[in-house]
Motif scaffolding. Structure first.
Motif, PDB file in Angstrom:
ATOM      1  N   SER A   1       0.814  -1.222   0.000  1.00 47.87           N
ATOM      2  CA  SER A   1       0.000   0.000   0.000  1.00 47.87           C
ATOM      3  C   SER A   1       0.843   1.266   0.000  1.00 47.87           C
ATOM      4  N   SER A   2       2.146   1.122   0.215  1.00 46.72           N
ATOM      5  CA  SER A   2       3.014   2.296   0.318  1.00 46.72           C
ATOM      6  C   SER A   2       2.971   3.209  -0.899  1.00 46.72           C
ATOM      7  N   PRO A   3       2.879   2.674  -2.128  1.00 45.15           N
ATOM      8  CA  PRO A   3       2.914   3.571  -3.289  1.00 45.15           C
ATOM      9  C   PRO A   3       1.835   4.642  -3.299  1.00 45.15           C
ATOM     10  N   TYR A   4       0.831   4.510  -2.432  1.00 46.61           N
ATOM     11  CA  TYR A   4      -0.255   5.474  -2.468  1.00 46.61           C
ATOM     12  C   TYR A   4       0.093   6.825  -1.827  1.00 46.61           C
ATOM     13  N   TRP A   5       1.344   6.988  -1.371  1.00 45.73           N
ATOM     14  CA  TRP A   5       1.792   8.353  -1.089  1.00 45.73           C
ATOM     15  C   TRP A   5       1.863   9.139  -2.393  1.00 45.73           C
ATOM     16  N   ALA A   6       1.790   8.434  -3.514  1.00 43.83           N
ATOM     17  CA  ALA A   6       1.708   9.103  -4.820  1.00 43.83           C
ATOM     18  C   ALA A   6       0.531  10.067  -4.870  1.00 43.83           C
ATOM     19  N   THR A   7      -0.490   9.808  -4.057  1.00 39.59           N
ATOM     20  CA  THR A   7      -1.677  10.665  -4.108  1.00 39.59           C
ATOM     21  C   THR A   7      -1.366  12.099  -3.682  1.00 39.59           C
ATOM     22  N   LYS A   8      -0.244  12.325  -3.015  1.00 40.77           N
ATOM     23  CA  LYS A   8       0.153  13.707  -2.721  1.00 40.77           C
ATOM     24  C   LYS A   8       0.291  14.515  -4.010  1.00 40.77           C
ATOM     25  N   GLY A   9       0.680  13.844  -5.071  1.00 40.76           N
ATOM     26  CA  GLY A   9       0.829  14.519  -6.350  1.00 40.76           C
ATOM     27  C   GLY A   9      -0.482  14.897  -6.993  1.00 40.76           C
ATOM     28  N   MET A  10      -1.618  14.500  -6.365  1.00 43.38           N
ATOM     29  CA  MET A  10      -2.940  14.856  -6.867  1.00 43.38           C
ATOM     30  C   MET A  10      -3.594  15.921  -5.982  1.00 43.38           C
ATOM     31  N   LEU A  11      -2.765  16.585  -5.194  1.00 37.11           N
ATOM     32  CA  LEU A  11      -3.213  17.630  -4.284  1.00 37.11           C
ATOM     33  C   LEU A  11      -4.004  18.717  -4.996  1.00 37.11           C
ATOM     34  N   GLY A  12      -3.719  18.963  -6.253  1.00 38.87           N
ATOM     35  CA  GLY A  12      -4.416  20.012  -6.992  1.00 38.87           C
ATOM     36  C   GLY A  12      -5.912  19.823  -7.041  1.00 38.87           C
ATOM     37  N   LEU A  13      -6.371  18.574  -6.882  1.00 37.17           N
ATOM     38  CA  LEU A  13      -7.814  18.339  -6.893  1.00 37.17           C
ATOM     39  C   LEU A  13      -8.501  18.946  -5.687  1.00 37.17           C
ATOM     40  N   ALA A  14      -7.741  19.322  -4.656  1.00 35.51           N
ATOM     41  CA  ALA A  14      -8.331  20.017  -3.511  1.00 35.51           C
ATOM     42  C   ALA A  14      -8.687  21.459  -3.846  1.00 35.51           C
ATOM     43  N   LEU A  15      -8.164  21.961  -4.952  1.00 34.94           N
ATOM     44  CA  LEU A  15      -8.491  23.303  -5.416  1.00 34.94           C
ATOM     45  C   LEU A  15      -9.692  23.233  -6.357  1.00 34.94           C
ATOM     46  N   PRO A  16     -10.649  24.132  -6.209  1.00 35.45           N
ATOM     47  CA  PRO A  16     -11.878  24.044  -7.020  1.00 35.45           C
ATOM     48  C   PRO A  16     -11.627  24.332  -8.486  1.00 35.45           C
ATOM     49  N   ALA A  17     -12.584  23.968  -9.293  1.00 37.91           N
ATOM     50  CA  ALA A  17     -12.445  24.090 -10.751  1.00 37.91           C
ATOM     51  C   ALA A  17     -12.214  25.526 -11.189  1.00 37.91           C
ATOM     52  N   GLU A  18     -12.682  26.491 -10.403  1.00 39.49           N
ATOM     53  CA  GLU A  18     -12.528  27.894 -10.805  1.00 39.49           C
ATOM     54  C   GLU A  18     -11.180  28.482 -10.395  1.00 39.49           C
ATOM     55  N   HIS A  19     -10.345  27.730  -9.723  1.00 40.06           N
ATOM     56  CA  HIS A  19      -9.043  28.258  -9.313  1.00 40.06           C
ATOM     57  C   HIS A  19      -8.177  28.523 -10.545  1.00 40.06           C
ATOM     58  N   PRO A  20      -7.362  29.590 -10.519  1.00 38.61           N
ATOM     59  CA  PRO A  20      -6.528  29.910 -11.682  1.00 38.61           C
ATOM     60  C   PRO A  20      -5.624  28.775 -12.142  1.00 38.61           C
ATOM     61  N   VAL A  21      -5.221  27.888 -11.227  1.00 41.11           N
ATOM     62  CA  VAL A  21      -4.334  26.809 -11.656  1.00 41.11           C
ATOM     63  C   VAL A  21      -5.048  25.849 -12.606  1.00 41.11           C
ATOM     64  N   TRP A  22      -6.386  25.849 -12.550  1.00 41.91           N
ATOM     65  CA  TRP A  22      -7.149  25.005 -13.466  1.00 41.91           C
ATOM     66  C   TRP A  22      -7.634  25.774 -14.691  1.00 41.91           C
ATOM     67  N   THR A  23      -7.798  27.067 -14.574  1.00 41.33           N
ATOM     68  CA  THR A  23      -8.347  27.824 -15.704  1.00 41.33           C
ATOM     69  C   THR A  23      -7.266  28.419 -16.607  1.00 41.33           C
ATOM     70  N   ALA A  24      -6.058  28.634 -16.087  1.00 37.26           N
ATOM     71  CA  ALA A  24      -4.993  29.216 -16.901  1.00 37.26           C
ATOM     72  C   ALA A  24      -4.557  28.229 -17.983  1.00 37.26           C
ATOM     73  N   ALA A  25      -4.137  28.741 -19.107  1.00 39.82           N
ATOM     74  CA  ALA A  25      -3.620  27.891 -20.184  1.00 39.82           C
ATOM     75  C   ALA A  25      -2.234  27.371 -19.810  1.00 39.82           C
ATOM     76  N   GLU A  26      -1.985  26.130 -20.164  1.00 45.15           N
ATOM     77  CA  GLU A  26      -0.669  25.533 -19.896  1.00 45.15           C
ATOM     78  C   GLU A  26       0.445  26.343 -20.570  1.00 45.15           C
ATOM     79  N   GLU A  27       1.564  26.430 -19.857  1.00 53.44           N
ATOM     80  CA  GLU A  27       2.759  27.066 -20.406  1.00 53.44           C
ATOM     81  C   GLU A  27       3.898  26.056 -20.431  1.00 53.44           C
ATOM     82  N   PRO A  28       4.795  26.143 -21.406  1.00 52.82           N
ATOM     83  CA  PRO A  28       5.848  25.150 -21.550  1.00 52.82           C
ATOM     84  C   PRO A  28       6.790  25.099 -20.339  1.00 52.82           C
ATOM     85  N   LEU A  29       7.375  23.947 -20.147  1.00 51.37           N
ATOM     86  CA  LEU A  29       8.431  23.778 -19.151  1.00 51.37           C
ATOM     87  C   LEU A  29       9.703  24.474 -19.620  1.00 51.37           C
ATOM     88  N   PRO A  30      10.626  24.743 -18.698  1.00 46.96           N
ATOM     89  CA  PRO A  30      11.903  25.329 -19.131  1.00 46.96           C
ATOM     90  C   PRO A  30      12.586  24.514 -20.218  1.00 46.96           C
TER      91      PRO A  30
END
Length: 683
Positions: free
Chosen positions: A345-374
């Motif tokens: 069951s240890s691999p489920y600390w991976a769920t920390k990487g899904m923390l963004g789902l705690a932010l609502p759909a209207e949050h800017p992190v969900w509404t802003a357009a993706e920008e390229p990585l460096p």
């Protein structure tokens, strides 16, 4: 691709709904393995090193993180695919804290791992307070407080990220009128502060332990803790210290600075750097990116692009698997990647990487357009001072490389073997260190080692960092790092419990080895000098050969060795699909080859590492060229395959490098390292 994805997610195609659907599948996927009362989720596979009771608690607590994120992001409403989500986990809590239940949880005073899981439970009870905690009966609430309250005053927390587990639990207890200790929290915060180094980077403890824990623990908990009700001055009565207020600005500034480096460590294909322990947590590596959104630092579109890229990388490569389960491994299951503390069951600390789902759909992190990585914008060369890393990202293949002159999960002068997870000279987003028993004992990939008469290689953990920096400007920019190690042979006990560190054992000194790396683009020029030790001048005579290894490639089918015809000088290259690893030697080397190992890499069954070797020549500088690149289009590698031109003057300790694009770099090499050679007395 749907129109909304085209608008907001033109790079990855991952929208919030994509994330939510994956989360819901993962939560549904574990339910067949839950106990009748939902208190334990024990996933299939051999029991972990701490036993099935701990495995069941981990399964509950770590999936509770994801359930809590889903509820918080939906303002307490059940996801359509998961009716009764809050109640399902509330039932599990009631059974878990009931001392008479056959499903009762292992208590923190009974097993240390329960202290880790207690923090996840407390964190989510706080985050979802109106929908779970407030609806628990008073008797269940009292039992939860009794279960969590056993951590108060407990001195058995290791000096590492674990200090946050007690902070989080006691902060929740404070908010519900339970027992807590201001001195516990103040002491733990002071310990955390002692781990801070520079530029937003923490070590995970007193050693040079730099890895993904910096993001998914040392930054995650301060940001989330500051939002807990018990961390604020309006909890616990008038005049009670506001525990978080004095830290918030500092923590936010450190996170912002850390993210500048962290974004450069994500490959264009979404792979995080394959380095450090607990890699079975996989896309937990996305956690610090979502923290940026919580803290209001960084560009929302770039943060989400990086986080979506990381999760998509695993989702598209078999994690979760066809059962919607996370297994012990990287892409697919590969149990050698687990540490001794890892269970099914240890691999489920991976769920920390899904923390963004705690932010609502209207949050800017969900509404802003993706920008390229460096790495998607342009080639880049930089350094990270705290871990002693040189960084190079290349746009054409999207690969990020790290050359390591300061991280080993040890302290300077430590006399332990090298951990492949930490002490190798190079890590990347496209390769993995070899992790077989053979690789732990006899380093080849990304190593500079002396060989004894039996062919055993020396180790370098405990090295001393001499230099980390950048030379040149603009197109001439290159990164330079240097370190010196007290190279020794180690007869380690390979049966010891594996927590990711190098393994202790009987040691035999060989010599001082100084390594200088000049990194630019796909190429590293590696300069090496062997010197006798001042306290054991004759030990160097035990060394028969000097061997230098390049990047290890791995594949499920095979890795092809590519011969130079005719060979201009000793060198070797291997190829996996479009990825190529090469090493080429300068003067003083007379042999080259390819080291193969099976079942040694999480990236494939078969691995191959190019290497060169030559006689031991004390006091002389020698150089090799080490390359790693991918070809996005067939035959598009002609410029890359032109190796740098090396002009090395050993007597003057000076090197001049002509790169394939006709830029030049000059570097002064360090003087004799006698006074800098780390020894046991520095440990």
């Amino acid at each position: 691709m749907r129109s909304d994805a085209m608008t907001s997610s033109p790079i990855t195609g991952w929208t919030r709904e994509t994330w939510a659907a994956l989360a819901d599948r993962m939560l549904l996927g574990v339910r067949p393995y839950a106990s009748a009362g939902h208190a334990r989720i024990t996933l299939p596979g051999a029991a972990g090193g701490y036993g099935s009771d701990v495995d069941g608690l981990e399964g509950f607590a770590r999936t509770f993180l994801l359930a809590g994120f889903r509820l918080a992001g939906e303002h307490g409403r059940d996801p359509e695919r998961l009716p009764g989500l809050a109640e399902w986990y509330a039932d599990g809590i009631a059974a878990g804290v009931d001392p008479s239940s056959p499903e009762r949880w292992v208590r923190p005073e009974e097993h240390a791992q329960a202290k880790v899981e207690a923090a996840s439970i407390a964190l989510i009870l706080d985050l979802t307070r109106p929908w779970i905690w407030d609806r628990l009966s008073s008797s269940v609430q009292e039992r939860v407080v009794d279960y969590l309250g056993s951590v108060v005053g407990d001195s058995g927390y290791p000096r590492c990220n674990w200090v946050w587990f007690r902070i989080v639990v006691e902060t929740f207890l404070r908010s519900v009128g339970g027992p807590w200790s201001a001195s516990d929290i103040e002491d733990d915060l002071a310990t955390h502060e002692s781990f801070y180094r520079e530029d937003g980077w923490y070590a995970d403890g007193d050693e040079r332990s730099f890895d993904h824990y910096v993001g998914w623990a040392m930054h995650l908990y301060p940001v989330l803790w500051s939002r807990m009700r018990g961390a604020t001055g309006d909890s616990g009565g008038p005049g009670v210290l506001d525990l978080a207020a004095s830290r918030q600005d500092v923590d936010r500034a450190r996170l912002e600075r850390f993210l500048q480096d962290y974004l450069r460590l994500v490959g264009a294909d979404g792979s995080p750097l394959i380095q450090g322990r607990s890699l079975v947590y996989r896309f937990a590596a996305a956690a610090p990116l979502w923290l940026g959104a919580f803290a209001g630092v960084g560009k929302p579109g770039q943060l989400r692009r990086a986080a979506s890229g990381i999760v998509a990388h695993f989702a598209e490569n078999g994690a979760p698997d066809g059962r919607d389960l996370l297994t012990l491994g990287w892409h697919g299951e590969w149990r050698h990647l687990a540490q001794s503390y890892s269970g099914p069951s240890s691999p489920y600390w991976a769920t920390k990487g899904m923390l963004g789902l705690a932010l609502p759909a209207e949050h800017p992190v969900w509404t802003a357009a993706e920008e390229p990585l460096p790495v998607e914008r342009a080639d880049g060369v930089s350094v990270v001072h705290a871990p002693g890393w040189l960084l190079s990202g290349t746009k054409r293949d999207g690969t990020v490389r790290v050359i390591n002159h300061g991280t080993d999960h040890a302290v300077e002068g430590a006399q332990v073997g090298d951990s492949p997870l930490y002490a190798r000279l190079g890590y990347s987003t496209a390769t993995a260190p070899l992790l077989s028993t053979r690789a732990w004992g006899n380093p080849v990939d990304q190593s500079v080692a002396l060989l004894d008469v039996d062919g055993r290689a020396t180790h370098r953990a405990g090295m001393h960092t001499l230099r980390i920096g950048v030379v040149g400007d603009g197109a001439q920019r290159a990164a330079v790092g240097a370190s010196v190690a007290r190279a020794r042979w180690v007869s380690a006990d390979h049966e010891q419990r594996d927590h990711g560190s190098g393994r202790p054992g009987e040691t035999r000194d060989a010599a001082a080895i100084t390594v200088v790396s000049i990194l630019r683009g796909s190429w590293e020029v590696r300069c090496v000098r062997v010197d006798s030790l001042p306290d054991q001048p004759g030990a160097v005579s035990l060394a028969q050969r000097l061997r230098i290894g390049g990047w290890a490639l791995a594949d499920q089918i095979s890795v092809q060795s590519v011969a130079d015809e005719p060979p201009a000088r000793p060198g070797a290259r291997v190829r996996r699909a479009s990825l190529e690893s090469v090493i080429s030697a300068g003067d003083g080397f007379d042999e080259a080859g390819v080291h193969t190992d099976d079942d040694a890499s999480p990236l494939g069954t078969h691995s191959a590492t190019p290497w060169v070797a030559g006689p031991v020549l004390p006091g002389q500088w020698r150089s090799v060229v080490v390359g790693l690149w991918g070809e996005p289009e067939p035959g598009d590698g002609s410029a890359l395959q032109r190796e740098p031109t090396i002009v090395l003057d050993s007597e003057r300790a000076h090197i001049r490098i002509g790169w394939p694009d006709e830029q030049w770099t000059e570097v002064e090499l360090p003087p004799a390292p006698v006074e800098n050679v780390p020894g046991p007395e520095t440990n």
